[in-house]
Design a protein around this motif. Structure first.
Motif, PDB file in Angstrom:
ATOM      1  N   ARG A   1       0.799  -1.221   0.000  1.00  4.64           N
ATOM      2  CA  ARG A   1       0.000   0.000   0.000  1.00  4.64           C
ATOM      3  C   ARG A   1       0.837   1.279   0.000  1.00  4.64           C
ATOM      4  NH1 ARG A   1      -1.749  -4.727   1.891  1.00  4.64           N
ATOM      5  NH2 ARG A   1      -1.575  -4.132   4.082  1.00  4.64           N
ATOM      6  N   VAL A   2       0.313   2.302  -0.682  1.00  2.10           N
ATOM      7  CA  VAL A   2       0.852   3.650  -0.614  1.00  2.10           C
ATOM      8  C   VAL A   2      -0.262   4.552  -0.090  1.00  2.10           C
ATOM      9  CG1 VAL A   2       0.337   4.024  -3.080  1.00  2.10           C
ATOM     10  CG2 VAL A   2       1.886   5.580  -1.875  1.00  2.10           C
ATOM     11  N   PHE A   3       0.017   5.304   0.948  1.00  2.00           N
ATOM     12  CA  PHE A   3      -0.955   6.168   1.615  1.00  2.00           C
ATOM     13  C   PHE A   3      -1.031   7.483   0.844  1.00  2.00           C
ATOM     14  CE2 PHE A   3      -2.669   8.518   5.315  1.00  2.00           C
ATOM     15  CZ  PHE A   3      -3.500   7.553   5.889  1.00  2.00           C
ATOM     16  N   VAL A   4      -2.212   7.835   0.344  1.00  2.06           N
ATOM     17  CA  VAL A   4      -2.378   9.000  -0.523  1.00  2.06           C
ATOM     18  C   VAL A   4      -3.222  10.042   0.207  1.00  2.06           C
ATOM     19  CG1 VAL A   4      -3.188   9.827  -2.764  1.00  2.06           C
ATOM     20  CG2 VAL A   4      -2.264   7.504  -2.541  1.00  2.06           C
ATOM     21  N   CYS A   5      -2.581  11.126   0.635  1.00  2.00           N
ATOM     22  CA  CYS A   5      -3.280  12.218   1.312  1.00  2.00           C
ATOM     23  C   CYS A   5      -3.002  13.498   0.524  1.00  2.00           C
ATOM     24  CB  CYS A   5      -2.805  12.342   2.761  1.00  2.00           C
ATOM     25  SG  CYS A   5      -3.851  13.405   3.785  1.00  2.00           S
ATOM     26  N   LEU A   6      -3.684  13.633  -0.595  1.00  2.00           N
ATOM     27  CA  LEU A   6      -3.422  14.700  -1.556  1.00  2.00           C
ATOM     28  C   LEU A   6      -4.651  15.580  -1.761  1.00  2.00           C
ATOM     29  CD1 LEU A   6      -1.482  12.755  -4.351  1.00  2.00           C
ATOM     30  CD2 LEU A   6      -0.537  14.472  -2.798  1.00  2.00           C
ATOM     31  N   LEU A   7      -4.403  16.875  -1.883  1.00  2.00           N
ATOM     32  CA  LEU A   7      -5.440  17.799  -2.311  1.00  2.00           C
ATOM     33  C   LEU A   7      -5.743  17.539  -3.786  1.00  2.00           C
ATOM     34  CD1 LEU A   7      -4.017  21.023  -0.623  1.00  2.00           C
ATOM     35  CD2 LEU A   7      -5.847  19.536   0.238  1.00  2.00           C
ATOM     36  N   ASP A   8      -6.825  18.130  -4.276  1.00  2.00           N
ATOM     37  CA  ASP A   8      -7.225  17.899  -5.670  1.00  2.00           C
ATOM     38  C   ASP A   8      -6.349  18.703  -6.623  1.00  2.00           C
ATOM     39  OD1 ASP A   8      -9.214  16.264  -4.689  1.00  2.00           O
ATOM     40  OD2 ASP A   8     -10.768  17.088  -5.975  1.00  2.00           O
TER      41      ASP A   8
ATOM     42  N   ALA B   1       0.183   4.012  -9.566  1.00  2.00           N
ATOM     43  CA  ALA B   1       0.107   2.913  -8.612  1.00  2.00           C
ATOM     44  C   ALA B   1      -0.649   1.732  -9.206  1.00  2.00           C
ATOM     45  CB  ALA B   1      -0.557   3.393  -7.331  1.00  2.00           C
ATOM     46  N   LEU B   2      -1.802   1.984  -9.819  1.00  2.00           N
ATOM     47  CA  LEU B   2      -2.559   0.895 -10.434  1.00  2.00           C
ATOM     48  C   LEU B   2      -1.736   0.211 -11.526  1.00  2.00           C
ATOM     49  CD1 LEU B   2      -5.006   1.961  -8.852  1.00  2.00           C
ATOM     50  CD2 LEU B   2      -6.361   1.729 -10.939  1.00  2.00           C
ATOM     51  N   TYR B   3      -1.042   1.011 -12.325  1.00  2.00           N
ATOM     52  CA  TYR B   3      -0.222   0.461 -13.404  1.00  2.00           C
ATOM     53  C   TYR B   3       0.833  -0.490 -12.841  1.00  2.00           C
ATOM     54  CZ  TYR B   3       2.022   0.554 -18.035  1.00  2.00           C
ATOM     55  OH  TYR B   3       2.527   0.213 -19.280  1.00  2.00           O
ATOM     56  N   ALA B   4       1.368  -0.138 -11.666  1.00  2.00           N
ATOM     57  CA  ALA B   4       2.414  -0.943 -11.036  1.00  2.00           C
ATOM     58  C   ALA B   4       1.867  -2.087 -10.198  1.00  2.00           C
ATOM     59  CB  ALA B   4       3.290  -0.049 -10.161  1.00  2.00           C
ATOM     60  N   GLY B   5       0.547  -2.128  -9.992  1.00  2.00           N
ATOM     61  CA  GLY B   5      -0.034  -3.134  -9.121  1.00  2.00           C
ATOM     62  C   GLY B   5       0.090  -2.802  -7.653  1.00  2.00           C
ATOM     63  N   VAL B   6       0.558  -1.591  -7.348  1.00  2.00           N
ATOM     64  CA  VAL B   6       0.619  -1.100  -5.975  1.00  2.00           C
ATOM     65  C   VAL B   6      -0.763  -0.544  -5.625  1.00  2.00           C
ATOM     66  CG1 VAL B   6       1.678   0.640  -4.468  1.00  2.00           C
ATOM     67  CG2 VAL B   6       3.084  -0.631  -6.110  1.00  2.00           C
ATOM     68  N   VAL B   7      -1.151  -0.618  -4.346  1.00  2.00           N
ATOM     69  CA  VAL B   7      -2.517  -0.275  -3.945  1.00  2.00           C
ATOM     70  C   VAL B   7      -2.552   1.100  -3.269  1.00  2.00           C
ATOM     71  CG1 VAL B   7      -4.473  -0.954  -2.509  1.00  2.00           C
ATOM     72  CG2 VAL B   7      -3.096  -2.703  -3.675  1.00  2.00           C
ATOM     73  N   PRO B   8      -3.111   2.123  -3.932  1.00  2.00           N
ATOM     74  CA  PRO B   8      -3.251   3.418  -3.280  1.00  2.00           C
ATOM     75  C   PRO B   8      -4.375   3.398  -2.240  1.00  2.00           C
ATOM     76  CG  PRO B   8      -4.140   3.525  -5.512  1.00  2.00           C
ATOM     77  CD  PRO B   8      -3.551   2.153  -5.339  1.00  2.00           C
ATOM     78  N   VAL B   9      -4.093   3.915  -1.061  1.00  2.00           N
ATOM     79  CA  VAL B   9      -5.082   4.061   0.005  1.00  2.00           C
ATOM     80  C   VAL B   9      -5.414   5.543   0.067  1.00  2.00           C
ATOM     81  CG1 VAL B   9      -5.545   3.771   2.460  1.00  2.00           C
ATOM     82  CG2 VAL B   9      -4.143   2.085   1.247  1.00  2.00           C
ATOM     83  N   CYS B  10      -6.548   5.928  -0.505  1.00  2.00           N
ATOM     84  CA  CYS B  10      -6.898   7.342  -0.673  1.00  2.00           C
ATOM     85  C   CYS B  10      -7.695   7.810   0.541  1.00  2.00           C
ATOM     86  CB  CYS B  10      -7.728   7.528  -1.941  1.00  2.00           C
ATOM     87  SG  CYS B  10      -6.942   6.815  -3.412  1.00  2.00           S
ATOM     88  N   VAL B  11      -7.201   8.861   1.225  1.00  2.00           N
ATOM     89  CA  VAL B  11      -7.816   9.272   2.480  1.00  2.00           C
ATOM     90  C   VAL B  11      -8.239  10.732   2.443  1.00  2.00           C
ATOM     91  CG1 VAL B  11      -6.496   7.555   3.773  1.00  2.00           C
ATOM     92  CG2 VAL B  11      -5.629   9.893   3.600  1.00  2.00           C
ATOM     93  N   ASN B  12      -9.234  11.009   3.253  1.00  2.00           N
ATOM     94  CA  ASN B  12      -9.765  12.349   3.451  1.00  2.00           C
ATOM     95  C   ASN B  12      -8.653  13.289   3.926  1.00  2.00           C
ATOM     96  OD1 ASN B  12     -11.185  14.608   4.501  1.00  2.00           O
ATOM     97  ND2 ASN B  12     -12.945  13.358   5.030  1.00  2.00           N
TER      98      ASN B  12
END
Length: 520
Positions: free
Chosen positions: A64-71, A82-93
């Motif tokens: 997993r990669v923790f994704v805490c990004l503004l738009d 991440a999807l291309y690499a098969g890594v799993v983004p964990v998208c958080v508020n």
């Protein structure tokens, strides 16, 4: 009725699929954010660079990669990489507390963190308090980069683009979203590559009908399941252009983009539409280019829909979706909008309303909403009890109550835990709220139950429009107004005026806070 596409093949990577759909649009603008724009060709290249950069950090398939990004454009670049690499983004508020981030870091065991510079102080505190060690930190934006961290642009720019996607399939884990934590800890909702395909095909194609020429603008953010589909899945599926806004979505900020950027498809939530209509600087119809609008998150009051359409000549498609189903599964349609209802099932989804005994109820009866469709999440991560309670075979239990009319339209009756039992009969808070909001003085309303002498009394919290003052006389007038519209037992026995209602970052009313206040 148009036929759905065939299921994706056994080897399927959603990021690669989007890139292939847009190979002829290399020079077309894919995203415009507050700092600039990116073309489809640049997006595809940077996503493959992000895939290589993640691999260079040592991240392996399904880590997993923790994704805490503004738009900003960095979000889709990182996500697709991440999807291309098969890594799993964990998208958080991006609006959570340090405690929330500590829990999510430990629960997800993410190996890397990608964070907007404005959020670094909050995440630094979370990492210092977490028992889980994040090995790599990448910072997006122009702010300072902490010691040992990498700057997003440099990190991406130094990587050679990946030459081949991970060999994933429709059932491979693609990403996580955390569901609301209003009834306990947030739940890590796990979605597959196939789920992304099906929301694009069902709602994106068969309801929205986005065009390559469209410019879309979603006020709900990318970390929110609703906003994610609006700003990433659907526009990239159609080859459209998406506007991203990092700042807080005030009516003024929204109006600026509606007027200057001229989006043709707009996504909002009911509280925002109400605030827009109440704002003194509401644009004229000729100043915008809207052809279609969408609302979700909470049911759209009929009065708001009618007034918005009268102002802009543009329909609002009210619908309901969930983090568990990834996007909208019950919706109004262009040219077939019935304000006050949530419309009909989206193609590809079956709906059942069930009573307390688990059996289907008849038309006109309130029932618990169950959904069967192709985009249901795989599970809640490490939460088998709640996974079993929600994902019941082919069916997903939503936690909402609905009524289906004889004409096939569904009308919201509230959350299962919000329903009130008054004088031995069910009362839908939403029905009372909708009645109150038809009064000229009312901007917003929320109804909860208050126990008194062992009995439930309905209590309405009301926010007034500008120019109206709270008074006992107005409170009595509002009670009488509701009595004239609904059955006698449904009118609110008590009305309290507030300057504003407590809401989540996604615009949902936090009724649990109102219930707590009512009990005091």
């Amino acid at each position: 009725m148009a036929k759905l596409a065939e299921a994706p093949p056994s080897r399927f990577n959603f990021a690669q699929h989007l890139a292939e759909r847009n190979t002829g649009r290399a020079g077309k603008i894919a995203y415009v954010d507050d700092s600039g724009s990116i073309t489809y060709g640049e997006l595809a290249l940077k996503a493959r660079q992000a895939a290589s950069a993640l691999a260079a950090l040592g991240l392996r398939r399904e880590e997993r990669v923790f994704v805490c990004l503004l738009d900003t454009v960095d979000f889709p670049v990182l996500y697709l990489g991440a999807l291309y690499a098969g890594v799993v983004p964990v998208c958080v508020n991006t609006l959570l507390t340090v405690d929330d981030y500590v829990y999510m870091l430990e629960h997800s065991r993410a190996q890397a963190l990608v964070v907007s510079s404005a959020l670094v102080p909050m995440l630094s505190q979370a990492m210092s308090r977490s028992s889980h060690e994040v090995k790599h930190v990448i910072v997006s934006g122009a702010g300072d980069v902490p010691a040992g961290a990498l700057r997003f642009g440099d990190w991406i720019g130094q990587a050679a683009p990946a030459t081949a996607p991970a060999s994933t399939g429709p059932d491979s884990i693609a990403f996580w979203l955390y569901s609301s934590g209003s009834t306990g800890r947030p739940k890590g909702t796990v979605h597959s590559h196939g789920n992304l395909f099906w929301t694009a095909e069902t709602y994106g194609t068969h309801v929205l009908g986005l065009r390559e020429s469209d410019v879309v603008f979603s006020v709900p953010k990318l970390y929110f399941a609703y906003g994610f589909g609006n700003s990433l899945t659907f526009p990239l599926w159609a080859g459209a252009t998406a506007l991203l806004m990092a700042e807080r979505p005030t009516p003024a900020a929204v109006f600026k983009r509606l007027v200057e950027r001229k989006p043709t498809v707009f996504f909002g939530v009911p509280t925002l539409y109400a605030a827009m209509l109440a704002a003194p600087d509401l644009p004229a119809r000729g100043d915008v280019a809207l052809r279609l609008c969408v609302s979700a998150g909470e049911p759209l009051p009929k009065d708001i829909g009618d007034r918005f359409t009268a102002r802009f000549g543009c329909e609002i498609l009210d619908g309901i979706g969930s983090t568990e189903l990834l996007h909208i599964f019950l919706s109004n349609r262009p040219g077939d909008v019935r304000y006050g209802t949530t419309g009909k099932p989206v193609e590809g989804y079956d709906i059942e309303l069930r009573g307390d005994d688990g059996r289907p109820v008849g038309d006109g009866e309130i029932g618990d909403l169950y959904i069967r469709g192709p985009s249901a999440a795989l599970m809640y991560w490490e939460n088998s009890n709640k996974s079993r309670a929600t994902f019941q075979g082919e069916w997903t239990k939503s936690g909402d109550k609905y009524v289906r009319g004889a004409d096939g339209y569904y009308t919201y009756s509230g959350r299962s835990d919000d329903m009130l039992r008054v004088s031995g009969q069910y009362v839908s808070p939403f029905e009372v709220e909708a009645a109150l909001m038809r009064h000229d003085a009312v901007l917003e309303a929320a109804v909860v139950g208050r126990m008194e002498g062992g009995l439930t009394r309905t209590l309405a919290y009301v926010v007034l429009k500008s120019g109206h003052a709270e008074s006992g006389e107005l409170a009595e007038a509002l009670k009488a107004f509701v009595k004239d519209q609904l059955a006698p037992h449904k009118y609110p026995r008590e009305i309290r005026f507030l300057a504003e209602l407590p809401k989540t970052s996604t615009g949902k009313i936090q009724r649990f806070k109102l219930r707590e206040a009512a009990a005091r």
